[in-house]
Design a protein around this motif. Structure first.
Motif, PDB file in Angstrom:
ATOM      1  N   THR A 139       0.855  -1.183   0.000  1.00 39.42           N
ATOM      2  CA  THR A 139       0.000   0.000   0.000  1.00 39.42           C
ATOM      3  C   THR A 139       0.889   1.231   0.000  1.00 39.42           C
ATOM      4  OG1 THR A 139      -1.742  -1.126   1.225  1.00 39.42           O
ATOM      5  CG2 THR A 139      -1.796   1.280   1.241  1.00 39.42           C
ATOM      6  N   VAL A 140       0.570   2.151  -0.890  1.00 41.35           N
ATOM      7  CA  VAL A 140       1.263   3.436  -0.951  1.00 41.35           C
ATOM      8  C   VAL A 140       0.208   4.515  -0.762  1.00 41.35           C
ATOM      9  CG1 VAL A 140       2.540   5.023  -2.442  1.00 41.35           C
ATOM     10  CG2 VAL A 140       3.113   2.590  -2.425  1.00 41.35           C
ATOM     11  N   SER A 141       0.450   5.413   0.182  1.00 41.69           N
ATOM     12  CA  SER A 141      -0.506   6.485   0.472  1.00 41.69           C
ATOM     13  C   SER A 141       0.032   7.815  -0.004  1.00 41.69           C
ATOM     14  CB  SER A 141      -0.780   6.555   1.971  1.00 41.69           C
ATOM     15  OG  SER A 141      -1.329   5.352   2.426  1.00 41.69           O
TER      16      SER A 141
ATOM     17  N   TRP B 209      -7.862  11.310  -9.826  1.00 44.48           N
ATOM     18  CA  TRP B 209      -7.329   9.976 -10.094  1.00 44.48           C
ATOM     19  C   TRP B 209      -7.877   9.442 -11.421  1.00 44.48           C
ATOM     20  CZ3 TRP B 209      -3.563   6.805  -8.850  1.00 44.48           C
ATOM     21  CH2 TRP B 209      -3.645   5.480  -9.260  1.00 44.48           C
ATOM     22  N   MET B 210      -9.182   9.581 -11.630  1.00 40.68           N
ATOM     23  CA  MET B 210      -9.797   9.062 -12.860  1.00 40.68           C
ATOM     24  C   MET B 210      -9.267   9.798 -14.088  1.00 40.68           C
ATOM     25  SD  MET B 210     -13.628   8.205 -11.460  1.00 40.68           S
ATOM     26  CE  MET B 210     -14.277   8.072 -13.094  1.00 40.68           C
ATOM     27  N   LYS B 211      -9.053  11.097 -13.966  1.00 42.41           N
ATOM     28  CA  LYS B 211      -8.480  11.853 -15.076  1.00 42.41           C
ATOM     29  C   LYS B 211      -7.061  11.360 -15.375  1.00 42.41           C
ATOM     30  CE  LYS B 211      -7.887  16.550 -16.721  1.00 42.41           C
ATOM     31  NZ  LYS B 211      -8.117  17.965 -16.437  1.00 42.41           N
ATOM     32  N   ARG B 212      -6.293  11.099 -14.318  1.00 38.72           N
ATOM     33  CA  ARG B 212      -4.924  10.593 -14.484  1.00 38.72           C
ATOM     34  C   ARG B 212      -4.928   9.206 -15.134  1.00 38.72           C
ATOM     35  NH1 ARG B 212      -0.908   8.299 -15.319  1.00 38.72           N
ATOM     36  NH2 ARG B 212       1.073   8.333 -14.233  1.00 38.72           N
TER      37      ARG B 212
ATOM     38  N   ILE C 293      -3.228   3.512  -2.491  1.00 37.38           N
ATOM     39  CA  ILE C 293      -3.189   2.558  -3.596  1.00 37.38           C
ATOM     40  C   ILE C 293      -2.817   1.210  -2.994  1.00 37.38           C
ATOM     41  CG2 ILE C 293      -2.117   1.949  -5.789  1.00 37.38           C
ATOM     42  CD1 ILE C 293      -1.333   4.991  -6.004  1.00 37.38           C
ATOM     43  N   ASN C 294      -3.770   0.284  -2.973  1.00 37.60           N
ATOM     44  CA  ASN C 294      -3.536  -1.069  -2.453  1.00 37.60           C
ATOM     45  C   ASN C 294      -3.363  -2.011  -3.635  1.00 37.60           C
ATOM     46  OD1 ASN C 294      -4.044  -0.324   0.283  1.00 37.60           O
ATOM     47  ND2 ASN C 294      -6.219  -0.385  -0.168  1.00 37.60           N
TER      48      ASN C 294
ATOM     49  N   GLU D  28       2.506  10.054 -10.417  1.00 33.42           N
ATOM     50  CA  GLU D  28       2.048  11.414 -10.115  1.00 33.42           C
ATOM     51  C   GLU D  28       0.530  11.486 -10.269  1.00 33.42           C
ATOM     52  OE1 GLU D  28       3.943  14.178  -9.281  1.00 33.42           O
ATOM     53  OE2 GLU D  28       5.727  12.917  -9.195  1.00 33.42           O
ATOM     54  N   ILE D  29      -0.098  12.249  -9.393  1.00 31.62           N
ATOM     55  CA  ILE D  29      -1.551  12.424  -9.501  1.00 31.62           C
ATOM     56  C   ILE D  29      -1.875  13.897  -9.715  1.00 31.62           C
ATOM     57  CG2 ILE D  29      -3.760  12.067  -8.350  1.00 31.62           C
ATOM     58  CD1 ILE D  29      -2.322   9.866  -6.740  1.00 31.62           C
TER      59      ILE D  29
END
Length: 182
Positions: A86-88, A102-105, A159-160, A181-182
């Motif tokens: 998991t990365v936060s 996130w969805m755009k990325r 992100i899991n 990158e977000i």
């Protein structure tokens, strides 16, 4: 035996020093407990101190770290034997704005680190969370979990990456997800 890397965080979150955890867990013969029983015992101990704001969270963390300490589990390994990472990240905006970013990325993305997306992304939500999920061709799965932080102007995005094949995949994917990158 593996020394867990997060003992300082566990001490802060649980309110109990790591050496004190080891003494307590050894005194109750915790090596003989399965994960659920171990987590229940750590939760009871944390609640006794009254020092933790999230005792359930930290109880799980202590249980996992102890399993690593006694060699039952490797870093990144779940109790079912699979590996995960998991990365936060903290990003500007509430959870709806963060999900939109996130969805755009992710628009037009068909693979991650050379692995193709095998299950189309889906989005769901609860009152407190937003989720984005997909599967990858190696059988691993992604779940992006988003929650607005208490101040309301930022969100935590975790992100899991689950069902990784082996321990060496954990650091490879941790590095990859940190670089996104977000």
């Amino acid at each position: 035996m593996t020394k867990p890397s997060n003992t300082k965080a566990l001490e802060t979150g649980s309110g109990i020093d790591w050496d004190d955890w080891l003494r307590y867990l050894d005194s109750i013969n915790a090596k003989e407990l399965d994960h659920t029983a171990l987590a229940i015992k750590t939760l009871e101990k944390i609640r006794e101190t009254g020092k933790s704001k999230s005792p359930e969270w930290w109880a799980q963390g202590v249980a996992v770290a102890y399993e690593q300490h006694i060699g039952r589990r490797k870093p990144g390994q779940r109790c079912d034997g699979d590996f995960s990472v998991t990365v936060s990240k903290t990003i500007d905006g509430d959870m709806d704005e963060a999900l939109e970013k996130w969805m755009k990325r992710m628009d037009g993305v068909s693979e991650f680190n050379g692995l193709k997306i095998s299950r189309e992304p889906s989005v769901s939500q609860t009152e407190k969370w937003r989720y984005w999920r997909c599967g990858l061709e190696d059988g691993s799965t992604l779940s992006v979990n988003i929650q607005t932080k208490p101040n309301g102007s930022k969100s935590g995005l975790a992100i899991n990456h689950d069902k990784l094949g082996e321990a060496s995949d954990v650091e490879k994917w941790r590095s990859y997800w940190k670089s996104v990158e977000i």
